[in-house]
Design a protein around this motif. Structure first.
Motif, PDB file in Angstrom:
ATOM      1  N   TYR A  52     -48.548 -74.494-114.517  1.00  0.00           N
ATOM      2  CA  TYR A  52     -48.192 -74.608-113.092  1.00  0.00           C
ATOM      3  C   TYR A  52     -48.757 -73.481-112.235  1.00  0.00           C
ATOM      4  N   LYS A  53     -49.677 -72.687-112.798  1.00  0.00           N
ATOM      5  CA  LYS A  53     -50.324 -71.613-112.035  1.00  0.00           C
ATOM      6  C   LYS A  53     -49.292 -70.692-111.373  1.00  0.00           C
ATOM      7  N   ILE A  54     -48.345 -70.210-112.169  1.00  0.00           N
ATOM      8  CA  ILE A  54     -47.311 -69.330-111.637  1.00  0.00           C
ATOM      9  C   ILE A  54     -47.757 -67.875-111.826  1.00  0.00           C
ATOM     10  N   PRO A  55     -47.816 -67.102-110.730  1.00  0.00           N
ATOM     11  CA  PRO A  55     -48.266 -65.718-110.879  1.00  0.00           C
ATOM     12  C   PRO A  55     -47.273 -64.871-111.690  1.00  0.00           C
ATOM     13  N   ASP A  56     -47.784 -63.887-112.408  1.00  0.00           N
ATOM     14  CA  ASP A  56     -46.945 -63.010-113.243  1.00  0.00           C
ATOM     15  C   ASP A  56     -45.767 -62.424-112.479  1.00  0.00           C
ATOM     16  N   LYS A  57     -46.022 -62.068-111.217  1.00  0.00           N
ATOM     17  CA  LYS A  57     -44.960 -61.405-110.450  1.00  0.00           C
ATOM     18  C   LYS A  57     -43.786 -62.342-110.157  1.00  0.00           C
ATOM     19  N   ASN A  58     -43.953 -63.650-110.394  1.00  0.00           N
ATOM     20  CA  ASN A  58     -42.865 -64.610-110.149  1.00  0.00           C
ATOM     21  C   ASN A  58     -42.224 -65.100-111.440  1.00  0.00           C
ATOM     22  N   ILE A  59     -42.465 -64.381-112.533  1.00  0.00           N
ATOM     23  CA  ILE A  59     -41.890 -64.756-113.829  1.00  0.00           C
ATOM     24  C   ILE A  59     -40.876 -63.694-114.254  1.00  0.00           C
ATOM     25  N   TYR A  60     -39.656 -64.145-114.521  1.00  0.00           N
ATOM     26  CA  TYR A  60     -38.561 -63.231-114.870  1.00  0.00           C
ATOM     27  C   TYR A  60     -37.921 -63.659-116.183  1.00  0.00           C
ATOM     28  N   ASN A  61     -37.190 -62.697-116.779  1.00  0.00           N
ATOM     29  CA  ASN A  61     -36.306 -63.043-117.892  1.00  0.00           C
ATOM     30  C   ASN A  61     -34.865 -62.766-117.458  1.00  0.00           C
ATOM     31  N   TYR A  62     -33.907 -62.995-118.362  1.00  0.00           N
ATOM     32  CA  TYR A  62     -32.502 -62.900-117.952  1.00  0.00           C
ATOM     33  C   TYR A  62     -32.082 -61.448-117.686  1.00  0.00           C
ATOM     34  N   GLN A  63     -32.825 -60.501-118.229  1.00  0.00           N
ATOM     35  CA  GLN A  63     -32.490 -59.089-118.008  1.00  0.00           C
ATOM     36  C   GLN A  63     -32.999 -58.596-116.653  1.00  0.00           C
ATOM     37  N   ASN A  64     -34.264 -58.886-116.349  1.00  0.00           N
ATOM     38  CA  ASN A  64     -34.842 -58.337-115.101  1.00  0.00           C
ATOM     39  C   ASN A  64     -34.693 -59.289-113.900  1.00  0.00           C
ATOM     40  N   PHE A  65     -33.953 -60.360-114.086  1.00  0.00           N
ATOM     41  CA  PHE A  65     -33.778 -61.379-113.053  1.00  0.00           C
ATOM     42  C   PHE A  65     -33.368 -60.811-111.688  1.00  0.00           C
ATOM     43  N   ASP A  66     -32.499 -59.783-111.686  1.00  0.00           N
ATOM     44  CA  ASP A  66     -31.967 -59.267-110.416  1.00  0.00           C
ATOM     45  C   ASP A  66     -33.049 -58.690-109.500  1.00  0.00           C
ATOM     46  N   GLN A  67     -34.198 -58.339-110.080  1.00  0.00           N
ATOM     47  CA  GLN A  67     -35.311 -57.835-109.258  1.00  0.00           C
ATOM     48  C   GLN A  67     -35.880 -58.919-108.345  1.00  0.00           C
ATOM     49  N   ILE A  68     -35.457 -60.137-108.538  1.00  0.00           N
ATOM     50  CA  ILE A  68     -35.921 -61.247-107.696  1.00  0.00           C
ATOM     51  C   ILE A  68     -35.534 -61.005-106.230  1.00  0.00           C
ATOM     52  N   VAL A  69     -34.575 -60.109-106.012  1.00  0.00           N
ATOM     53  CA  VAL A  69     -34.179 -59.733-104.640  1.00  0.00           C
ATOM     54  C   VAL A  69     -35.387 -59.259-103.829  1.00  0.00           C
ATOM     55  N   ASN A  70     -36.359 -58.660-104.498  1.00  0.00           N
ATOM     56  CA  ASN A  70     -37.539 -58.116-103.800  1.00  0.00           C
ATOM     57  C   ASN A  70     -38.684 -59.112-103.677  1.00  0.00           C
ATOM     58  N   ASN A  71     -38.468 -60.349-104.130  1.00  0.00           N
ATOM     59  CA  ASN A  71     -39.581 -61.302-104.192  1.00  0.00           C
ATOM     60  C   ASN A  71     -39.544 -62.288-103.019  1.00  0.00           C
ATOM     61  N   LYS A  72     -40.456 -62.105-102.104  1.00  0.00           N
ATOM     62  CA  LYS A  72     -40.481 -62.927-100.875  1.00  0.00           C
ATOM     63  C   LYS A  72     -40.899 -64.373-101.148  1.00  0.00           C
ATOM     64  N   ASP A  73     -41.543 -64.622-102.271  1.00  0.00           N
ATOM     65  CA  ASP A  73     -41.964 -65.999-102.585  1.00  0.00           C
ATOM     66  C   ASP A  73     -40.791 -66.906-102.938  1.00  0.00           C
ATOM     67  N   ILE A  74     -39.690 -66.290-103.385  1.00  0.00           N
ATOM     68  CA  ILE A  74     -38.567 -67.098-103.881  1.00  0.00           C
ATOM     69  C   ILE A  74     -37.477 -67.198-102.812  1.00  0.00           C
ATOM     70  N   ASP A  75     -37.229 -68.414-102.348  1.00  0.00           N
ATOM     71  CA  ASP A  75     -36.159 -68.657-101.374  1.00  0.00           C
ATOM     72  C   ASP A  75     -34.918 -69.232-102.040  1.00  0.00           C
ATOM     73  N   ILE A  76     -35.135 -70.002-103.105  1.00  0.00           N
ATOM     74  CA  ILE A  76     -34.052 -70.754-103.751  1.00  0.00           C
ATOM     75  C   ILE A  76     -34.096 -70.504-105.254  1.00  0.00           C
ATOM     76  N   VAL A  77     -32.941 -70.200-105.835  1.00  0.00           N
ATOM     77  CA  VAL A  77     -32.819 -70.109-107.291  1.00  0.00           C
ATOM     78  C   VAL A  77     -32.092 -71.369-107.766  1.00  0.00           C
ATOM     79  N   TYR A  78     -32.685 -72.076-108.721  1.00  0.00           N
ATOM     80  CA  TYR A  78     -32.089 -73.320-109.240  1.00  0.00           C
ATOM     81  C   TYR A  78     -31.619 -73.064-110.667  1.00  0.00           C
ATOM     82  N   VAL A  79     -30.292 -73.038-110.856  1.00  0.00           N
ATOM     83  CA  VAL A  79     -29.681 -72.683-112.142  1.00  0.00           C
ATOM     84  C   VAL A  79     -29.572 -73.927-113.023  1.00  0.00           C
TER      85      VAL A  79
END
Ligand code: NDP
Length: 335
Positions: A52-79
């Protein structure tokens, strides 16, 4: 205009539903797109990144997930995690200031569902539940028939949703009470609960339930194999419901003063069919998950409440818990 930009979605948990339904749907959506992923499995991160051509900076794991706060590309988290993990990841997403879509059932306890709603309110983000059938024309017609009394007042409802779980499923989270919160009621029966409520346009005033017999004890050590329940609405209307992991059933019926309707298959992704006392229902089979995410993204973008808000998820968790309480002791419960 910036108002019309596509919102970026990050899927959390790359299991069957994300892989086979949500990611393909996100190739067809107009208001949102697959911007990121959150996974505990590094091999999946690699495969999805390439596919899906997802850039590295938009890939998280369950530990570092909270850093998504700084990611402007992500508007919605789908659990899209096992049920008992919905609360933790919805709350973490809210704290990261992201709108949340959470899969059904919203949570495995009323307290968790309330904490999720509170976290979203406090962080001023929206919460919607993955109730795809609200975007389906067959189910929209049932809502219309029931709520607008097209054939007069509704008199009775029947809804059954069951599938036959393979013998090799003993490691599945679906039969693990800790991760699933319960058995087929939580997973499949919730569609019957939903359908009864949206046929009537309201919640039940009482429920009664009984567990079915366990004929496969090797699978159903912790969660029910099947369950029968009734939802009683104002004016004495009864919805008779059934769910199971050891049967095949999939229908929704309603009977009103001057007519009736029946969907079957009703609850699966594809191949829905319906008829009423006036004849066959003619609706296209749509890509429900695409319509659902487009609808939810549009409501987030316009700051309008979703048609399937977190409050509805909480209402349903209360009904599910009342059904279990009744099944345990046979008593009538008010959700
Ligand atoms: P799967 O078992 O296929 O996938 C769950 C994923 O969650 C795993 O692949 C894994 O992803 C991740 N995960 C993280 N921790 C755990 C853990 N402790 N145990 C198991 N998995 C873990 O489940 P589904 O995709 O079928 O279901 C996920 C959610 O979606 C459920 O809440 C379910 O009710 C809902 N659902 C909704 C449907 C609908 O029609 N609305 C249809 C199907 C499911 P990773 O390897 O990436 O970490």
């Amino acid at each position: 205009s910036p108002q019309k930009r596509k919102l970026g979605i990050a899927l959390v948990g790359l299991g069957g539903y994300s892989t086979h339904q949500l990611a393909p749907a996100l190739q067809e959506t107009k208001n949102c797109y697959l911007a990121g992923i959150v996974t505990g499995t590094p091999a999946k991160a690699e495969a999805w990144k390439a596919k899906y051509k997802i850039p590295d900076k938009n890939i998280y794991n369950y530990q570092n997930f909270d850093q998504i706060v700084n990611n402007k590309d992500i508007d919605i988290v789908y659990v899209v995690l096992p049920n008992a993990m919905h609360a933790e990841f919805t709350i973490r997403a809210a704290k990261a200031k992201k709108h949340v879509i959470c899969e059904k059932p919203m949570a495995t306890s009323v307290e968790d569902a309330q904490r999720m709603l509170e976290a979203c309110r406090q962080n001023k983000v929206q919460l919607a539940i993955g109730y795809r059938l609200h975007y389906d024309p067959f189910h929209q017609r049932v809502m219309d028939l029931g709520q607008n009394r097209i054939f007069g007042n509704v008199q009775s409802i029947r809804a059954h949703n069951a599938f036959d779980m393979g013998a090799g499923s003993s490691n599945s989270w679906r039969v693990d009470k800790e991760r699933a919160g319960g058995g087929p009621l939580m997973d499949m029966g919730i569609y019957c609960v939903q359908a009864a409520c949206y046929t009537m346009g309201k919640a039940p005033v009482a429920v009664t339930a009984t567990f079915g017999e366990v004929t496969r004890p090797e699978l159903f050590k912790e969660v029910e194999q099947s369950i029968n329940w009734k939802m009683e609405f104002e004016n004495g209307v009864i919805a008779e419901c059934f769910s199971s992991y050891s049967d095949r059933e999939d229908f929704l019926e309603g009977k009103a003063e001057k007519g009736w309707w029946r969907l079957g298959p009703a609850f699966g992704y594809e191949g829905k069919r319906g008829e009423t006392s006036q004849g066959k229902m003619n609706y296209p089979n749509i890509f429900e998950q695409a319509s659902q995410m487009d609808g939810q993204a549009e409501s987030f973008r316009n700051n309008k409440p979703s048609i399937v808000p977190g409050e509805m998820g909480l209402r349903d968790v209360k009904i599910l818990m009342a059904i279990y309480a009744s099944a345990r002791d046979g008593g009538k419960r008010v959700p």
